[in-house]
Write a protein that holds these residues in place. Structure first.
Motif, PDB file in Angstrom:
ATOM      1  N   PRO A  52      31.425  18.858 -15.088  1.00 23.47           N
ATOM      2  CA  PRO A  52      31.975  17.658 -14.436  1.00 23.47           C
ATOM      3  C   PRO A  52      33.492  17.702 -14.377  1.00 23.47           C
ATOM      4  CG  PRO A  52      31.209  17.158 -16.658  1.00 23.47           C
ATOM      5  CD  PRO A  52      30.731  18.537 -16.352  1.00 23.47           C
ATOM      6  N   ARG A  53      34.023  17.218 -13.280  1.00 19.89           N
ATOM      7  CA  ARG A  53      35.480  17.217 -13.090  1.00 19.89           C
ATOM      8  C   ARG A  53      36.124  15.939 -13.617  1.00 19.89           C
ATOM      9  NH1 ARG A  53      32.872  19.918  -9.304  1.00 19.89           N
ATOM     10  NH2 ARG A  53      33.726  21.860  -8.456  1.00 19.89           N
ATOM     11  N   GLY A  54      35.348  14.867 -13.675  1.00 22.49           N
ATOM     12  CA  GLY A  54      35.870  13.628 -14.221  1.00 22.49           C
ATOM     13  C   GLY A  54      36.217  13.801 -15.696  1.00 22.49           C
ATOM     14  N   LYS A  79      34.666  12.617  -6.688  1.00 25.56           N
ATOM     15  CA  LYS A  79      33.627  12.687  -5.661  1.00 25.56           C
ATOM     16  C   LYS A  79      32.908  14.031  -5.659  1.00 25.56           C
ATOM     17  CE  LYS A  79      32.721  11.977  -0.722  1.00 25.56           C
ATOM     18  NZ  LYS A  79      32.062  13.297  -0.548  1.00 25.56           N
ATOM     19  N   GLN A  80      33.609  15.098  -6.040  1.00 31.00           N
ATOM     20  CA  GLN A  80      32.970  16.416  -6.034  1.00 31.00           C
ATOM     21  C   GLN A  80      31.811  16.466  -7.019  1.00 31.00           C
ATOM     22  OE1 GLN A  80      33.801  18.983  -3.840  1.00 31.00           O
ATOM     23  NE2 GLN A  80      31.839  19.763  -4.632  1.00 31.00           N
ATOM     24  N   ASP A  81      31.905  15.725  -8.117  1.00 26.32           N
ATOM     25  CA  ASP A  81      30.795  15.671  -9.063  1.00 26.32           C
ATOM     26  C   ASP A  81      29.540  15.118  -8.396  1.00 26.32           C
ATOM     27  OD1 ASP A  81      32.392  16.713 -11.025  1.00 26.32           O
ATOM     28  OD2 ASP A  81      32.742  14.805 -12.050  1.00 26.32           O
ATOM     29  N   GLU A  82      29.713  14.067  -7.637  1.00 29.25           N
ATOM     30  CA  GLU A  82      28.582  13.478  -6.906  1.00 29.25           C
ATOM     31  C   GLU A  82      28.063  14.455  -5.854  1.00 29.25           C
ATOM     32  OE1 GLU A  82      28.309   9.932  -3.761  1.00 29.25           O
ATOM     33  OE2 GLU A  82      28.848   9.226  -5.786  1.00 29.25           O
ATOM     34  N   ASP A  83      28.977  15.143  -5.175  1.00 30.41           N
ATOM     35  CA  ASP A  83      28.574  16.124  -4.167  1.00 30.41           C
ATOM     36  C   ASP A  83      27.750  17.252  -4.800  1.00 30.41           C
ATOM     37  OD1 ASP A  83      29.944  14.682  -2.256  1.00 30.41           O
ATOM     38  OD2 ASP A  83      31.695  15.995  -2.239  1.00 30.41           O
ATOM     39  N   ASP A  84      28.158  17.700  -5.983  1.00 24.83           N
ATOM     40  CA  ASP A  84      27.428  18.779  -6.647  1.00 24.83           C
ATOM     41  C   ASP A  84      26.039  18.332  -7.080  1.00 24.83           C
ATOM     42  OD1 ASP A  84      29.582  20.445  -6.292  1.00 24.83           O
ATOM     43  OD2 ASP A  84      30.342  20.259  -8.341  1.00 24.83           O
ATOM     44  N   LEU A  85      25.921  17.104  -7.565  1.00 27.32           N
ATOM     45  CA  LEU A  85      24.604  16.585  -7.924  1.00 27.32           C
ATOM     46  C   LEU A  85      23.714  16.472  -6.686  1.00 27.32           C
ATOM     47  CD1 LEU A  85      25.514  13.840 -10.549  1.00 27.32           C
ATOM     48  CD2 LEU A  85      24.204  15.927 -10.963  1.00 27.32           C
ATOM     49  N   LEU A  86      24.294  16.041  -5.577  1.00 30.78           N
ATOM     50  CA  LEU A  86      23.536  15.970  -4.332  1.00 30.78           C
ATOM     51  C   LEU A  86      23.056  17.358  -3.925  1.00 30.78           C
ATOM     52  CD1 LEU A  86      22.506  14.493  -1.817  1.00 30.78           C
ATOM     53  CD2 LEU A  86      24.803  14.740  -0.817  1.00 30.78           C
TER      54      LEU A  86
END
Length: 208
Positions: A52-54, A79-86
């Protein structure tokens, strides 16, 4: 493709999720996604974000050492964390669409939650809504007490695991990792423990 290290891990467990207290979901989420399937034969998949980046924080609540600290995980603030989970969900969709999975009766439709029904089922927006509702922190937390070289202002402990600025205090656990490791933490924690044990043995020989 083209990444230097994996950023997603899929963990399949041969059971439904069972007791919702494990995830601390609110009652509406539990009643819809977990409780109806507690005795249903099946499997579940957990999609892990490995890096995670956060960045979260751990702060003292007050001067009482027995009071719990204030933890702020800052999950999904990047947002990239959410993109990676998606992207991980999309990979699982490909897996679930194989003939082998179809033959087992695997079905994604039980994820069609009402609290995300304002989005088209399985659209990007739907899965992002689900991520926001049911994503949670798991039990391999690390990196709250960074190990670093002398002079590193972000390091809590030095390379000998001594807490900088405090005498006779060391830390030896997953918190000293400078960054989150990929996948489960048991192997690197054992490596840290072995390193620490060797240091203590050498120091004891020095004093004898």
């Amino acid at each position: 493709m083209g990444k230097e290290r994996p950023d997603i891990m899929m963990f399949l467990i041969p059971t439904t999720l069972g007791e919702s207290i494990m995830f601390n979901y609110n009652e509406s989420v539990s009643n819809e996604l977990i409780n109806p399937y507690m005795k249903t034969p099946g499997f579940a998949v957990l999609i892990f974000l490995l890096h995670p980046r956060g960045t979260g924080t751990v702060r003292l609540r007050n001067t009482d050492p027995f009071d719990s600290p204030i933890l702020d995980t800052n999950h999904l603030t990047n947002k990239q964390d959410e993109d990676d989970l998606l992207a991980g969900i999309r990979m699982f969709e490909e897996l679930i669409s194989t003939e082998v999975m179809k033959s087992l009766g695997a079905d994604l439709s039980i994820n069609e939650a009402s609290f995300c029904s304002h989005h088209q089922f399985r659209s990007d927006d739907f899965w992002r809504c689900m991520i926001r509702h049911i994503a949670h922190n798991f039990y391999h937390s690390t990196s709250t007490c960074k190990m670093g070289i002398k002079g590193d202002p972000t390091a809590v402990v030095d390379l000998d695991l001594r807490v900088q600025g405090i005498k006779n205090l060391r830390v030896c656990d997953a918190s000293v990792f400078p960054s989150v490791t990929s996948a489960n933490t048991n192997a690197p924690v054992m490596a840290i423990a072995e390193k620490f044990a060797d240091m203590l043995k050498k120091e004891r020989k020095t004093f004898t």
